[in-house]
Scaffold this active site. Structure first.
Site, PDB file in Angstrom:
ATOM      1  N   ALA A   1       4.298   8.573   1.830  1.00 54.05           N
ATOM      2  CA  ALA A   1       3.569   7.742   1.251  1.00 54.05           C
ATOM      3  C   ALA A   1       3.214   6.297   1.935  1.00 54.05           C
ATOM      4  O   ALA A   1       3.593   5.831   1.566  1.00 54.05           O
ATOM      5  CB  ALA A   1       3.750   7.524  -0.300  1.00 54.05           C
ATOM      6  N   ARG A   2       1.852   6.680   2.650  1.00 56.31           N
ATOM      7  CA  ARG A   2       1.668   5.333   3.745  1.00 56.31           C
ATOM      8  C   ARG A   2       0.273   5.292   3.805  1.00 56.31           C
ATOM      9  O   ARG A   2      -0.720   5.845   3.978  1.00 56.31           O
ATOM     10  CB  ARG A   2       2.487   5.753   4.968  1.00 56.31           C
ATOM     11  CG  ARG A   2       2.835   5.179   6.048  1.00 56.31           C
ATOM     12  CD  ARG A   2       3.353   5.165   7.240  1.00 56.31           C
ATOM     13  NE  ARG A   2       3.371   3.875   8.495  1.00 56.31           N
ATOM     14  CZ  ARG A   2       2.181   2.483   8.885  1.00 56.31           C
ATOM     15  NH1 ARG A   2       1.335   3.015   8.097  1.00 56.31           N
ATOM     16  NH2 ARG A   2       3.213   2.306   9.487  1.00 56.31           N
TER      17      ARG A   2
ATOM     18  N   ALA B   1       0.933  -0.972   0.198  1.00 57.78           N
ATOM     19  CA  ALA B   1      -0.141  -0.309  -0.184  1.00 57.78           C
ATOM     20  C   ALA B   1       0.978   1.428   0.370  1.00 57.78           C
ATOM     21  O   ALA B   1       1.909   1.496   0.378  1.00 57.78           O
ATOM     22  CB  ALA B   1      -1.071  -0.215   1.349  1.00 57.78           C
ATOM     23  N   SER B   2       0.160   2.242  -0.141  1.00 59.32           N
ATOM     24  CA  SER B   2       1.244   3.201  -0.971  1.00 59.32           C
ATOM     25  C   SER B   2       2.393   3.628  -1.342  1.00 59.32           C
ATOM     26  O   SER B   2       2.587   2.990  -2.271  1.00 59.32           O
ATOM     27  CB  SER B   2       0.722   4.168   0.877  1.00 59.32           C
ATOM     28  OG  SER B   2       1.068   5.570   0.588  1.00 59.32           O
ATOM     29  N   GLY B   3       3.200   4.376  -0.568  1.00 54.94           N
ATOM     30  CA  GLY B   3       4.660   3.430  -0.885  1.00 54.94           C
ATOM     31  C   GLY B   3       4.887   2.063  -0.799  1.00 54.94           C
ATOM     32  O   GLY B   3       5.845   2.105  -2.464  1.00 54.94           O
TER      33      GLY B   3
END
Length: 572
Positions: A563-564, A372-374
């Site tokens: 980015a988490r 997810a995200s990063g």
């Protein structure tokens, strides 16, 4: 010569007959036939699961001096797949205990491997002393489930808890200032709110609905029940051994020693030793495929592993990808991602190496519990992304901010004098809040990174930025939903990703490969020396729910664009 040939044929037929009888004997014993003997030549794969199923292999420098590391997920799956076609292995016995830090993705991958093993016609058996929903979901893949008479089975349905700290921060005199891009990028909410916002609740409800549907479906097929029967079974929990037997959760109540007595002279085979033995010795002429691990929060610098958790260092993973790209003997790369994300810049460094590697050879991503995200950022440039149906993925969005500690300092008598050279030199000082102009300046950084994120995602997924933006906004999806939205290409585990890598590298479908694991895991001595140099990590001493908050505060001090994952998701 004819007589000798005849004797060889007789011996071969006898060996096959003995092997078949051994498999049948084990099946009879575990159905309750205590009087049936097990041939000394027979064996069963024994998986003792409790506390941990690591993603990455342990260091090979020295075995741990203090504990025996459990076999990693890849070894468990590999041993099950090999045992399915091995006539010397008659069954699988699975001892299931609590798996508190293992996510649903890893559990599903192991469960799928058990189901593949059963397709060989051999039985798999689970033995339970204590379990919750996740562990029972795993056990439900087995032919039969056994439990001790006093077993506690917390099979009651799924729940997810989200902690909100705004009230605590206010009492401490701490103010949280955050900016995020994306309607569903709710990470700062735990610091700025006392409960769910409407988008936050919408996302959480949809996520747990998807996971619950997969959970019920798995119990239906595993226990041969209707959806209504499974729902009644869940609503009737928790159970002890006797009530679980009556409700049909288990097939028989036996203690571990009684189960061993039924196995008689059968030899338990550990998955780690079995997998190593199966690979053979000597020169390895199999085609090479690199397996690069990215497990934990993404941070700049070197990867780390310890009491505070796992960290994906951008330098470490980038170097591993670079090494795999430049090695002409390596035909393809599988990037195994199990990460909620982290530093946006560190994620971008890894993304760049994926782009370069893809130009040289196929790169396939295999997602575990989280991508997810990063974790999605470092995956999106690959040739293909494989995720489990319940992998948490997506979350394309960013956030950042800082905590203002002036009120807390005032309470405890701390004062500061700040000298500046430059108009914005104290932009990330924790001693004062942003004004409107400064907040807008920082938000502009968030918006710029988000635009890069969706643009690169669009390039990687062969969509328009507008199409990605519509399914981005920080929204988290399960793997099943991500497949529907085009964020992943296939559902499955590492075996599916390896199959794709072989296909893209033009390696035969049935041809075995030599997996080169990168980066090399740090050994015991090296880790100890590093910890002596760095000192004790006090973050490791915090409770788990607060540990991730402390890690974020470290990132805030650097002014990172994060980015988490919008929250530390745990579905129990």
């Amino acid at each position: 010569m004819k007589k000798r040939t005849a004797w060889i044929l007789v011996a071969a037929v006898a060996a096959v007959a003995i092997g078949a009888a051994a498999v049948g004997a084990l099946a009879l014993m575990l159905r309750g036939g205590d009087s049936v003997s097990w041939s000394a030549t027979g064996g069963y794969l024994y998986l003792n699961l409790g506390e941990e199923i690591p993603e990455q292999p342990a260091a090979q420098e020295l075995p741990s001096l203090f504990e025996k590391r459990p076999a990693p997920l890849r070894v468990l799956v590999e041993s099950l797949d090999r045992a399915a076609g091995d006539p010397k292995v008659g069954a699988v016995v699975l001892r299931v205990s609590v798996l508190p830090d293992v996510g649903w993705g890893r559990v599903q991958e192991l469960r799928d491997a058990i189901l593949r093993f059963r397709k060989s016609g051999k039985p798999a058996y689970a033995h339970i002393e204590f379990c919750s929903n996740k562990e029972y979901y795993l056990a439900s893949a087995c032919t039969k489930i056994y439990a001790v008479p006093t077993a506690i089975m917390d099979v009651t349905g799924l729940r997810s808890e989200t902690m909100f700290l705004a009230g605590t921060l206010k009492k401490l005199g701490v103010e949280a200032q955050f900016e995020g891009v994306g309607k569903y990028k709710n990470a700062p909410n735990q610091f700025t709110e006392t409960g769910f916002t409407a988008p936050h609740r919408e996302q959480m409800e949809a996520l747990i609905d998807s996971l619950y549907q997969q959970y019920v479906s798995g119990l239906q097929s595993g226990r041969n029940k209707t959806a209504e029967q499974v729902q009644a079974m869940i609503d009737g929990g928790p159970y002890d051994g006797q009530s679980a037997l009556k409700a049909g959760l288990v097939d028989e109540l036996v203690y571990q020693d009684q189960l061993k007595d039924r196995l008689k002279d059968a030899t338990p085979i550990s998955p780690g030793r079995y997998a190593r033995r199966s690979r053979g010795f000597g020169f390895d002429h199999r085609p090479k495929v690199a397996l690069v691990y990215a497990v934990g929060d993404i941070v700049p610098g070197q990867s780390q592993s310890g009491l505070a958790g796992d960290f994906v260092g951008s330098d470490t993973v980038a170097e591993a990808l670079r090494e795999a790209r430049k090695d002409s003997d390596i035909r393809a790369i599988v990037l195994r991602v199990d990460s909620p994300g982290g530093s946006g810049t560190a994620s971008d460094v890894i993304w760049r190496e994926v782009v370069l590697a893809k130009k040289a050879k196929p790169v396939i991503v295999s997602m575990g519990d989280l991508g997810a995200s990063g974790g999605y950022y470092i995956s999106m440039a690959s040739d293909a992304i494989v995720a489990q149906p319940n992998t948490i993925t997506g979350s394309i969005g960013v956030f950042g901010g800082k905590f203002i500690l002036r009120g807390l300092y005032d309470k405890v008598g701390i004062t500061k004098e700040i000298l500046l050279r430059g108009q914005n030199a104290d932009l990330f000082s924790e001693y004062r809040p942003w004004n409107d102009e400064e907040r807008a300046k920082y938000r502009a950084l968030m918006v710029s990174f988000y635009q890069d994120f969706i643009t690169r995602a669009a390039q990687g997924r062969k969509k328009t930025p507008e199409e990605i933006d519509a399914i981005a906004q920080g929204r988290v999806w399960t793997g099943t939903e991500a497949l529907q939205h085009g964020l992943v290409d296939r559902l499955g585990g590492l075996d599916v990703a390896l199959g794709l890598a072989k296909e893209r590298a033009r390696i035969g479908k049935d041809q075995d490969v030599n997996l080169v694991v990168l980066p090399e895991h740090k050994g015991f001595i090296e880790t100890i020396l590093e910890r002596q140099e760095e000192g004790v990590d006090t973050v490791a001493l915090l409770p788990p729910d607060l540990r991730h908050v402390a890690r974020w505060m470290r990132s805030m001090a650097r002014g990172d664009v994060l980015a988490r994952l919008p929250f530390d998701l745990q579905v129990r």
